[in-house]
Design a protein around this motif. Structure first.
Motif, PDB file in Angstrom:
ATOM      1  N   SER A 104       0.802  -1.229   0.000  1.00  0.00           N
ATOM      2  CA  SER A 104       0.000   0.000   0.000  1.00  0.00           C
ATOM      3  C   SER A 104       0.832   1.275   0.000  1.00  0.00           C
ATOM      4  O   SER A 104       0.311   2.355  -0.307  1.00  0.00           O
ATOM      5  N   ARG A 105       2.111   1.193   0.303  1.00  0.00           N
ATOM      6  CA  ARG A 105       2.933   2.404   0.347  1.00  0.00           C
ATOM      7  C   ARG A 105       3.443   2.822  -1.040  1.00  0.00           C
ATOM      8  O   ARG A 105       3.969   3.917  -1.197  1.00  0.00           O
ATOM      9  N   LEU A 106       3.290   1.961  -2.017  1.00  0.00           N
ATOM     10  CA  LEU A 106       3.755   2.293  -3.364  1.00  0.00           C
ATOM     11  C   LEU A 106       2.787   3.257  -4.052  1.00  0.00           C
ATOM     12  O   LEU A 106       1.603   3.287  -3.722  1.00  0.00           O
ATOM     13  N   PRO A 107       3.255   4.031  -5.022  1.00  0.00           N
ATOM     14  CA  PRO A 107       2.361   4.960  -5.733  1.00  0.00           C
ATOM     15  C   PRO A 107       1.317   4.217  -6.566  1.00  0.00           C
ATOM     16  O   PRO A 107       1.567   3.118  -7.058  1.00  0.00           O
ATOM     17  N   VAL A 108       0.158   4.848  -6.728  1.00  0.00           N
ATOM     18  CA  VAL A 108      -0.923   4.257  -7.509  1.00  0.00           C
ATOM     19  C   VAL A 108      -0.702   4.593  -8.987  1.00  0.00           C
ATOM     20  O   VAL A 108      -0.465   5.745  -9.343  1.00  0.00           O
ATOM     21  N   LEU A 109      -0.809   3.568  -9.836  1.00  0.00           N
ATOM     22  CA  LEU A 109      -0.569   3.727 -11.261  1.00  0.00           C
ATOM     23  C   LEU A 109      -1.859   3.564 -12.057  1.00  0.00           C
ATOM     24  O   LEU A 109      -2.802   2.907 -11.621  1.00  0.00           O
ATOM     25  N   SER A 110      -1.856   4.175 -13.230  1.00  0.00           N
ATOM     26  CA  SER A 110      -2.973   4.014 -14.158  1.00  0.00           C
ATOM     27  C   SER A 110      -2.430   3.454 -15.457  1.00  0.00           C
ATOM     28  O   SER A 110      -1.358   3.837 -15.921  1.00  0.00           O
ATOM     29  N   ALA A 111      -3.179   2.524 -16.080  1.00  0.00           N
ATOM     30  CA  ALA A 111      -2.744   1.891 -17.318  1.00  0.00           C
ATOM     31  C   ALA A 111      -3.105   2.751 -18.512  1.00  0.00           C
ATOM     32  O   ALA A 111      -4.257   3.136 -18.685  1.00  0.00           O
TER      33      ALA A 111
END
Length: 380
Positions: free
Chosen positions: A218-225
């Protein structure tokens, strides 16, 4: 001095005058009705609607230089230009220059005003001619307007040149993709690099790819495809994602070198990741079974190809109960498989072509940004 722009041409010092669009725009009425049956792919006179060129027909309603304002729909307020003998439909508001205005200036003024702000309905946006006429704006003398119009026309022409070049490069890539991959029922492509003669294999997707589902990061950045840009940070595209701890634990980690695809609501293409982050559990994460035997640059184009899209859609459409297709469903697809060396040659070629496409797109973006800045500083 008040009511003057930040930047203007030498020799102009007078303050701009406050006027309504009705004052500076001539004509100012909707076009004429026309049915789809009377619009053809080829014909003598172009037909313009609210979103630009629609086709051609056998008669015309207007002759001259006009600015068209989209009147209805989500794109209402957009601006197009029509010249010569043209048929303009009822979905566009037609304006022309008059004794107070220059047509080139009006194009830029109406663009800057972002007329979609004045639409009267959220369900079916639309613009009222009477309301448009009452919009206030500031205008200089017709001579200064003409200078402004010429300046922005030069910018617009430059942008148009790069857009045509971009279109040509993208069409060139489509043609190469058709020729450099085997057609249906064939085992060799019609266009190959020198030295490659062996037929291609067809391998099951599960012989090339495995699926991974690594959660709890959960600490990683959220990505969009993104098919065009790969995996990108959500906040870079204006989406601020804040996850509570419960949701974050369900998101999947994506590593550089992995592919991300949505197997249920597939709309074409996939994203290749160059960064690490987490993404929606709705996505399937694909990785190579044997990384040293595969060339990612080659597989990027395989999995974005029209042929692959059609194959995946055929599997997707076979799911009738609304569930996501599984990796087992995906794995039945047969993928083209050349040697490692040919993969490298093809991948390198297409990444170089993508680089050229990216350079042209960057120039378009830069000129568009420059134009936007000038619109702010050269208008009141």
């Amino acid at each position: 001095m008040t009511n003057v722009p930040e930047i203007r041409f030498k020799g102009f010092t007078d303050a701009w005058e406050q006027r309504t669009l009705g004052d500076v725009c001539g004509n100012f009425r909707s076009g004429n009705s026309i049915t789809a049956d009377n619009i053809y792919e080829v014909g003598e006179y172009p037909v313009y609607g609210g979103n630009g060129l629609r086709g051609y027909t056998d008669s015309y309603t207007h002759e001259g230089d006009f600015v068209l304002i989209g009147r209805q729909g989500a794109l209402c307020g957009n601006i197009n230009i029509a010249k010569g003998k043209v048929y303009i439909s009822e979905h566009a508001v037609v304006v022309s220059e008059n004794e107070l205005s220059d047509i080139g200036y009006l194009v830029q003024l109406l663009t800057k005003l972002q007329l979609n702000r004045f639409s009267e309905s959220s369900a079916q946006p639309g613009l009222s001619v009477d309301k448009l006429k009452k919009i206030d704006s500031s205008s200089p003398t017709k001579e200064e307007q003409a200078r402004i119009g010429v300046f922005f026309r030069t910018l617009d022409n430059t942008i148009a040149i790069y857009k045509r070049k971009l279109y040509g490069l993208r069409e060139l890539k489509k043609a190469y993709l058709q020729q450099m991959f085997p057609q249906e029922g064939e085992v060799v492509p019609r266009l190959r690099f020198e030295g490659f003669t062996e037929p291609w294999e067809l391998r099951g997707a599960d012989e090339v790819f495995c699926t991974v589902s690594d959660k709890g990061h959960s600490r990683l950045p959220v990505l969009s495809a993104s098919q065009e840009h790969g995996m990108i940070l959500r906040n870079e595209i204006g989406i601020d994602i804040k996850l509570d701890s419960t949701n974050a634990t369900t998101y999947k980690r994506v590593l550089p070198g992995q592919f991300v695809i949505h197997l249920r609501s597939f709309q074409g293409g996939l994203a290749y990741s160059n960064i690490e982050g987490i993404t929606s559990p709705a996505y399937t994460i694909l990785d190579f079974i044997e990384k040293d035997k595969q060339v990612p640059d080659f597989w990027i184009d395989v999995l974005r190809s029209v042929k692959f899209i059609k194959m995946l859609e055929s599997v997707t459409y076979g799911i009738r109960d609304g569930r996501s297709i599984s990796f087992n469903d995906f794995s039945i697809l047969k993928l083209p498989y050349p040697s490692h060396n040919e993969q490298e040659a093809i991948g390198k070629f297409f990444r170089s072509l993508d680089g050229n496409i990216g350079e042209v797109q960057s120039k378009i973006d830069a000129f568009a940004k420059l134009k936007s800045a000038y619109l702010q500083k050269m208008f009141v």
